[in-house]
Motif scaffolding. Structure first.
Motif, PDB file in Angstrom:
ATOM      1  N   LEU A  66       0.874  -1.162   0.000  1.00  0.00           N
ATOM      2  CA  LEU A  66       0.000   0.000   0.000  1.00  0.00           C
ATOM      3  C   LEU A  66       0.915   1.218   0.000  1.00  0.00           C
ATOM      4  O   LEU A  66       1.708   1.407   0.924  1.00  0.00           O
ATOM      5  N   VAL A  67       0.829   2.008  -1.037  1.00  0.00           N
ATOM      6  CA  VAL A  67       1.735   3.126  -1.236  1.00  0.00           C
ATOM      7  C   VAL A  67       0.968   4.420  -0.985  1.00  0.00           C
ATOM      8  O   VAL A  67       0.011   4.731  -1.698  1.00  0.00           O
ATOM      9  N   ASN A  68       1.374   5.143   0.050  1.00  0.00           N
ATOM     10  CA  ASN A  68       0.747   6.410   0.397  1.00  0.00           C
ATOM     11  C   ASN A  68       1.589   7.547  -0.169  1.00  0.00           C
ATOM     12  O   ASN A  68       2.788   7.640   0.106  1.00  0.00           O
ATOM     13  N   ALA A  87      -1.249   5.023 -15.039  1.00  0.00           N
ATOM     14  CA  ALA A  87      -1.911   4.149 -16.011  1.00  0.00           C
ATOM     15  C   ALA A  87      -0.901   3.233 -16.701  1.00  0.00           C
ATOM     16  O   ALA A  87      -1.258   2.144 -17.160  1.00  0.00           O
ATOM     17  N   GLY A  88       0.358   3.641 -16.740  1.00  0.00           N
ATOM     18  CA  GLY A  88       1.389   2.855 -17.386  1.00  0.00           C
ATOM     19  C   GLY A  88       2.071   1.834 -16.506  1.00  0.00           C
ATOM     20  O   GLY A  88       3.045   1.215 -16.925  1.00  0.00           O
ATOM     21  N   PHE A  89       1.591   1.662 -15.289  1.00  0.00           N
ATOM     22  CA  PHE A  89       2.185   0.711 -14.349  1.00  0.00           C
ATOM     23  C   PHE A  89       1.223  -0.439 -14.090  1.00  0.00           C
ATOM     24  O   PHE A  89       0.286  -0.308 -13.293  1.00  0.00           O
ATOM     25  N   PRO A  90       1.445  -1.596 -14.718  1.00  0.00           N
ATOM     26  CA  PRO A  90       0.531  -2.717 -14.476  1.00  0.00           C
ATOM     27  C   PRO A  90       0.602  -3.237 -13.042  1.00  0.00           C
ATOM     28  O   PRO A  90      -0.320  -3.917 -12.578  1.00  0.00           O
ATOM     29  N   GLU A  91       1.668  -2.896 -12.320  1.00  0.00           N
ATOM     30  CA  GLU A  91       1.795  -3.321 -10.919  1.00  0.00           C
ATOM     31  C   GLU A  91       0.750  -2.650 -10.028  1.00  0.00           C
ATOM     32  O   GLU A  91       0.401  -3.163  -8.970  1.00  0.00           O
ATOM     33  N   ILE A  92       0.252  -1.483 -10.450  1.00  0.00           N
ATOM     34  CA  ILE A  92      -0.759  -0.765  -9.666  1.00  0.00           C
ATOM     35  C   ILE A  92      -2.120  -1.359 -10.002  1.00  0.00           C
ATOM     36  O   ILE A  92      -2.606  -1.232 -11.123  1.00  0.00           O
ATOM     37  N   VAL A  93      -2.737  -2.008  -9.018  1.00  0.00           N
ATOM     38  CA  VAL A  93      -4.032  -2.648  -9.252  1.00  0.00           C
ATOM     39  C   VAL A  93      -5.199  -1.830  -8.708  1.00  0.00           C
ATOM     40  O   VAL A  93      -6.346  -2.077  -9.080  1.00  0.00           O
ATOM     41  N   ASP A 103      -2.536  12.127   0.074  1.00  0.00           N
ATOM     42  CA  ASP A 103      -3.276  12.566  -1.110  1.00  0.00           C
ATOM     43  C   ASP A 103      -3.756  11.399  -1.971  1.00  0.00           C
ATOM     44  O   ASP A 103      -4.855  11.436  -2.519  1.00  0.00           O
ATOM     45  N   TYR A 104      -2.914  10.362  -2.093  1.00  0.00           N
ATOM     46  CA  TYR A 104      -3.237   9.210  -2.934  1.00  0.00           C
ATOM     47  C   TYR A 104      -2.754   7.937  -2.252  1.00  0.00           C
ATOM     48  O   TYR A 104      -1.708   7.931  -1.605  1.00  0.00           O
ATOM     49  N   THR A 105      -3.510   6.874  -2.435  1.00  0.00           N
ATOM     50  CA  THR A 105      -3.090   5.547  -1.979  1.00  0.00           C
ATOM     51  C   THR A 105      -3.178   4.593  -3.161  1.00  0.00           C
ATOM     52  O   THR A 105      -4.199   4.551  -3.857  1.00  0.00           O
ATOM     53  N   LEU A 106      -2.104   3.844  -3.357  1.00  0.00           N
ATOM     54  CA  LEU A 106      -2.041   2.855  -4.425  1.00  0.00           C
ATOM     55  C   LEU A 106      -1.897   1.471  -3.820  1.00  0.00           C
ATOM     56  O   LEU A 106      -1.221   1.310  -2.804  1.00  0.00           O
ATOM     57  N   ASP A 117      11.187  -2.227  -5.357  1.00  0.00           N
ATOM     58  CA  ASP A 117      12.177  -1.158  -5.437  1.00  0.00           C
ATOM     59  C   ASP A 117      12.317  -0.656  -6.879  1.00  0.00           C
ATOM     60  O   ASP A 117      12.374   0.557  -7.116  1.00  0.00           O
ATOM     61  N   ALA A 118      12.346  -1.565  -7.828  1.00  0.00           N
ATOM     62  CA  ALA A 118      12.420  -1.166  -9.241  1.00  0.00           C
ATOM     63  C   ALA A 118      11.168  -0.375  -9.641  1.00  0.00           C
ATOM     64  O   ALA A 118      11.250   0.639 -10.350  1.00  0.00           O
ATOM     65  N   PHE A 119       9.998  -0.840  -9.200  1.00  0.00           N
ATOM     66  CA  PHE A 119       8.745  -0.116  -9.443  1.00  0.00           C
ATOM     67  C   PHE A 119       8.826   1.287  -8.860  1.00  0.00           C
ATOM     68  O   PHE A 119       8.493   2.273  -9.518  1.00  0.00           O
ATOM     69  N   TYR A 120       9.253   1.388  -7.616  1.00  0.00           N
ATOM     70  CA  TYR A 120       9.348   2.668  -6.918  1.00  0.00           C
ATOM     71  C   TYR A 120      10.233   3.650  -7.693  1.00  0.00           C
ATOM     72  O   TYR A 120       9.881   4.817  -7.874  1.00  0.00           O
ATOM     73  N   LYS A 121      11.374   3.177  -8.156  1.00  0.00           N
ATOM     74  CA  LYS A 121      12.302   4.048  -8.901  1.00  0.00           C
ATOM     75  C   LYS A 121      11.666   4.530 -10.200  1.00  0.00           C
ATOM     76  O   LYS A 121      11.820   5.697 -10.575  1.00  0.00           O
ATOM     77  N   ARG A 122      10.940   3.657 -10.885  1.00  0.00           N
ATOM     78  CA  ARG A 122      10.246   4.074 -12.110  1.00  0.00           C
ATOM     79  C   ARG A 122       9.143   5.073 -11.799  1.00  0.00           C
ATOM     80  O   ARG A 122       8.934   6.034 -12.545  1.00  0.00           O
ATOM     81  N   LEU A 123       8.443   4.877 -10.680  1.00  0.00           N
ATOM     82  CA  LEU A 123       7.365   5.783 -10.295  1.00  0.00           C
ATOM     83  C   LEU A 123       7.898   7.177 -10.008  1.00  0.00           C
ATOM     84  O   LEU A 123       7.361   8.165 -10.515  1.00  0.00           O
ATOM     85  N   ILE A 124       8.941   7.290  -9.208  1.00  0.00           N
ATOM     86  CA  ILE A 124       9.440   8.621  -8.859  1.00  0.00           C
ATOM     87  C   ILE A 124      10.129   9.307 -10.042  1.00  0.00           C
ATOM     88  O   ILE A 124      10.234  10.526 -10.070  1.00  0.00           O
ATOM     89  N   ASP A 125      10.564   8.530 -11.034  1.00  0.00           N
ATOM     90  CA  ASP A 125      11.086   9.130 -12.264  1.00  0.00           C
ATOM     91  C   ASP A 125       9.952   9.641 -13.149  1.00  0.00           C
ATOM     92  O   ASP A 125      10.132  10.576 -13.925  1.00  0.00           O
TER      93      ASP A 125
END
Length: 154
Positions: A66-68, A87-93, A103-106, A117-125
């Motif tokens: 759960l990502v806050n 929308a471009g992250f299939p890991e986010i369900v 503000d947002y929860t994923l 960790d790889a997902f997180y780095k792509r998200l913050i980029d």
């Protein structure tokens, strides 16, 4: 919606593969009128789709997070950038805009902490974020896709 429609929706929430004949047998209708009711429930937007549910462990997605997220930018441009990015992250369900300090929860499903960790780095980029805090799910206590129909006026 009447009681028969409610029963049809309850049954389809349990098993979306039921045929009109099987549904009809359970709600006391013949297949054709039952099928017409299902179509009417689809056309009215009560039933929005039918899917197959997949056990995450069988497809190597055993880590739920759960990502806050907090942001300092609440402009419509930022929100559109954020929506397009996630929308471009299939890991986010699942993704929610929330009230309060967050503000947002994923909800994110990945195979491992390393994959997270790889997902997180792509998200913050992909989008500027003020603060990201992750809670890893240790045990799923309740999970359902079925909505309560106790609040319908029949």
């Amino acid at each position: 919606m009447d009681e028969i429609d409610r029963d049809i929706v309850l049954l389809l929430q349990e098993d979306g593969s039921l045929t009109a004949r099987e549904l009809g047998d359970r709600v006391g209708l013949t297949p054709t009128p039952c099928w017409r009711r299902v179509r009417a429930l689809e056309e009215s937007g009560v039933i929005t789709g039918r899917v197959a549910l997949v056990d995450p462990a069988t497809v190597n997605l055993e880590v739920a997070a759960l990502v806050n997220i907090r942001t300092n930018d609440h402009s419509s441009q930022w929100i559109e950038t954020f929506r397009a990015a996630i929308a471009g992250f299939p890991e986010i369900v699942e993704a929610y805009r929330t009230s309060g300090d967050i503000d947002y929860t994923l909800k994110v499903m990945v195979p491992s902490i390393g994959a997270y960790d790889a997902f997180y780095k792509r998200l913050i980029d992909a989008v500027a974020l003020y603060d990201v805090r992750t809670i890893f799910v240790m045990e799923e206590i309740k999970h359902t896709t079925a909505l309560s129909l106790d609040y319908i006026d029949i």
